[in-house]
Structure formats: C-alpha cells, structure tokens
Design a protein around this motif. Sequence first.
Motif, short mmCIF file in Angstrom:
data_model
loop_
_atom_site.label_atom_id
_atom_site.label_comp_id
_atom_site.label_asym_id
_atom_site.label_seq_id
_atom_site.Cartn_x
_atom_site.Cartn_y
_atom_site.Cartn_z
N ASN A 1 -13.35 87.69 10.32
CA ASN A 1 -14.38 88.71 10.25
C ASN A 1 -13.73 90.09 10.18
OD1 ASN A 1 -16.82 87.10 10.72
ND2 ASN A 1 -15.91 86.71 12.72
N VAL A 2 -14.48 91.06 9.74
CA VAL A 2 -14.00 92.43 9.80
C VAL A 2 -13.69 92.78 11.26
CG1 VAL A 2 -16.34 93.41 10.03
CG2 VAL A 2 -14.49 94.80 9.06
N ALA A 3 -12.62 93.53 11.48
CA ALA A 3 -12.19 93.87 12.83
C ALA A 3 -13.16 94.86 13.48
CB ALA A 3 -10.78 94.46 12.80
N THR A 4 -13.49 94.60 14.72
CA THR A 4 -14.40 95.50 15.44
C THR A 4 -13.82 96.91 15.53
OG1 THR A 4 -15.09 93.60 16.78
CG2 THR A 4 -15.76 95.77 17.56
N GLU A 5 -12.49 97.01 15.72
CA GLU A 5 -11.87 98.33 15.80
C GLU A 5 -12.09 99.13 14.52
OE1 GLU A 5 -8.85 95.47 17.83
OE2 GLU A 5 -10.50 95.35 16.38
N ASP A 6 -11.97 98.47 13.37
CA ASP A 6 -12.15 99.17 12.09
C ASP A 6 -13.60 99.62 11.92
OD1 ASP A 6 -9.50 98.62 11.64
OD2 ASP A 6 -9.85 97.04 10.18
N VAL A 7 -14.53 98.75 12.33
CA VAL A 7 -15.95 99.10 12.24
C VAL A 7 -16.28 100.29 13.13
CG1 VAL A 7 -18.31 98.29 12.66
CG2 VAL A 7 -16.64 96.76 11.60
N TYR B 1 -14.24 102.57 14.32
CA TYR B 1 -13.59 103.77 13.80
C TYR B 1 -14.43 104.38 12.67
CZ TYR B 1 -10.08 106.90 11.83
OH TYR B 1 -9.42 108.02 11.36
N MET B 2 -14.90 103.55 11.74
CA MET B 2 -15.74 104.05 10.65
C MET B 2 -17.03 104.66 11.18
SD MET B 2 -17.41 102.03 7.36
CE MET B 2 -18.66 101.16 8.32
N LEU B 3 -17.68 103.96 12.10
CA LEU B 3 -18.96 104.45 12.63
C LEU B 3 -18.76 105.75 13.40
CD1 LEU B 3 -20.55 101.06 13.77
CD2 LEU B 3 -21.09 102.38 11.71
N ASN B 4 -17.66 105.85 14.16
CA ASN B 4 -17.37 107.11 14.86
C ASN B 4 -17.25 108.26 13.86
OD1 ASN B 4 -17.29 105.83 17.33
ND2 ASN B 4 -15.07 105.86 17.54
N GLY B 5 -16.59 108.00 12.75
CA GLY B 5 -16.42 109.02 11.72
C GLY B 5 -17.72 109.43 11.06
N LEU B 6 -18.69 108.54 11.09
CA LEU B 6 -20.00 108.82 10.51
C LEU B 6 -20.96 109.44 11.52
CD1 LEU B 6 -20.44 105.48 8.50
CD2 LEU B 6 -20.07 107.77 7.52
N GLY B 7 -20.49 109.58 12.76
CA GLY B 7 -21.36 110.13 13.81
C GLY B 7 -22.41 109.15 14.29
N ILE B 8 -22.14 107.86 14.11
CA ILE B 8 -23.09 106.82 14.53
C ILE B 8 -22.66 106.27 15.89
CG2 ILE B 8 -23.99 104.51 13.99
CD1 ILE B 8 -23.61 105.19 11.02
N GLN C 1 -13.09 94.23 1.29
CA GLN C 1 -14.33 94.91 0.93
C GLN C 1 -15.31 95.05 2.10
OE1 GLN C 1 -14.96 96.02 -2.56
NE2 GLN C 1 -12.77 95.76 -2.19
N ALA C 2 -14.98 94.51 3.26
CA ALA C 2 -15.97 94.44 4.33
C ALA C 2 -16.52 95.80 4.74
CB ALA C 2 -15.39 93.72 5.54
N LEU C 3 -15.67 96.80 4.97
CA LEU C 3 -16.16 98.11 5.41
C LEU C 3 -17.02 98.76 4.32
CD1 LEU C 3 -13.10 99.68 7.28
CD2 LEU C 3 -15.18 98.71 8.27
N ALA C 4 -16.60 98.65 3.08
CA ALA C 4 -17.39 99.22 1.98
C ALA C 4 -18.75 98.54 1.90
CB ALA C 4 -16.64 99.06 0.65
#
Length: 312
Positions: A258-264, A266-273, A223-226
Amino acid sequence: MVMVSEKPILPPHVKIVEMGPRDGLQNEKQPVSTEVKLELIQRLINAGEKNIEATAFVSPKWVPQMADHHEIMLGLKKLNSDDVMFPVLTPNLKGFEGALAGDAKEVAVFAAASESFSQKNINCSIAESIESFKPVMEAAKENSVLVRGYVSCVLGCPFEGDIAAEKVAEVAKALYDLGCYEISLGDTIGTGTPSKAQAMIKEVAKYVPINHLACHFHDTYGQALANLYACLELGVSTIDSSVAGIGGCPYAPGATGNVATEDVVYMLNGLGIETGIDLDKLVDAGVFISDVLGRKPVSNAANALLSKRAVK
C-alpha cells in the motif's frame, strides 16, 4: 495575460485508515510476534492514528501471520486506545463470530471487481461472495457492529487487465446496499493513473455517496499519491495506507505494498489538510516495524526525514 485557474476545493480533514498491522504484515513471510504487533499498534496510536485495522479472522492455513487474532483482540483491550477504532477482517460468519467474541466494534468484508481475482482470492464468483456476506451483515446489525466493505482490483486486475468502472460501481453498490457504511476501493496491483482513478470514483459516486468512499491504493507504478490527490479533488476524504509502506497482496503477482502512511500524511500536511497524525512519531513507528522486518521503510518521506535527522 495568462489566467491561473483556482485550485480545487479539497476536504479540510482526511480520515486515515491504517493498514499496517493487518494488510501490511499478512504478506510477510517471516513470523511477527503478537507482542511486536501490539507494540506497533500502540506506537501508531501514540502518533495520533484513530483507525487501525488490527487483524484478520481468517484461516491460519491460508494466512499464517494472522493466526494470533484472538491474542491480538485480548491485547488491544490493554492499550491506551479509548477513542480508537480497530476494524478487523471477517470474510465469513465464522470469522465474524470470532471477532465478536473479541469485542470487535467494526469488521470488514471484501469482494472484487474482477471475476478472475474473486476466484483466485476467495474461491467463488463475485455474486457468490456478495451472497455469503448477508449472514455477516445480519449478525453485525443485531450486535451493533459497523461493517466496512472492500472492493479489490478497481483500477486493474493481474489476470484480466483493465476493469470497467461500471463493474466497480456495481460491486460497490451491492456492498453499500447490504449495509456497509463505507466502501474502500482498492487498486490492488497499483496500475491506476489519476484520470482512471477519477473516472472510477465518478462512476461509483452515482450509487454510493462520496463521503462513504475510501481509496486503498498500492504504489506499484509510483502513482498512488497522484491518484489519491485526484480523488481528493472529487471530495473523497478517507484514505487507507500502510506505515512504512509494508505489505502487498499474496494473490496479485508483482503488486507492491500500500502507499506509505508517512508519504500520505506528508502530502496532506503540505495541502493544509488535517489528519491529527504526528508525522515524526509516525516515522518512528515505521522505523520500529521496518527494523523488525530487517529493512528500511518503503516511504520516501520517512527516509528523507530520517536523513535530515542524521545530519543534525
């Protein structure tokens, strides 16, 4: 006609605080050499990371992996890291004095939102732990050292179950009032869900400004990314994460890393952050430390990108 609601206003930039070299490695049973730790830190710097928790000034009896904290501090001075912050964990004044001797510019103290976890983790009550931080805060102020505060078990405890958001807010406020410039809220056992995460953040934000809050979420239940996205919606713009998803908590049975930095990222890149982090170089850093540990990165994004590389 179905109306689509406007998407939430998300922060344009997110500060990543890298946990791998400390929180990631501290729970590894196999010894990791000082040289490997410093090489990992340099690779994280090369990937663009600017906030890397480097080590912990704790007793080697309890955390043997952090026994080389003095050597790590010496090694950091030789890295290409002029604009990088290296917070180090200092649970008491003795730890702070060791960190100060190593020229630390930022330290961290940790409390819990659960009385049971506080007793299991640091052998004292929550109130006693807060009181014990006062000498550290005073010494830090005298030496112009920043102090970050951690709160564990903000979305659940392995011993008590659910934790009231009001209790989390009480502990976070106490740390902020003591002088911690940033409060990192940890879902230590990874049981949180987006609605619970938002409710907790909203309660804490009544006492600590949202721009002084960070999320430190474990991914035990996936659930970490959500949960992180739910907190981004509220304006949180600092995220703790661990390269390759390494780590865990020795005092939280069953908790994964912890949630993986790579996953975080990747998500932030997709959000334009913006994060300032090069994902490909970050994946390489994760592969490096995972190879040392003898396993694949615990990161979906990293493993997907590695698979794409393999077929090129």
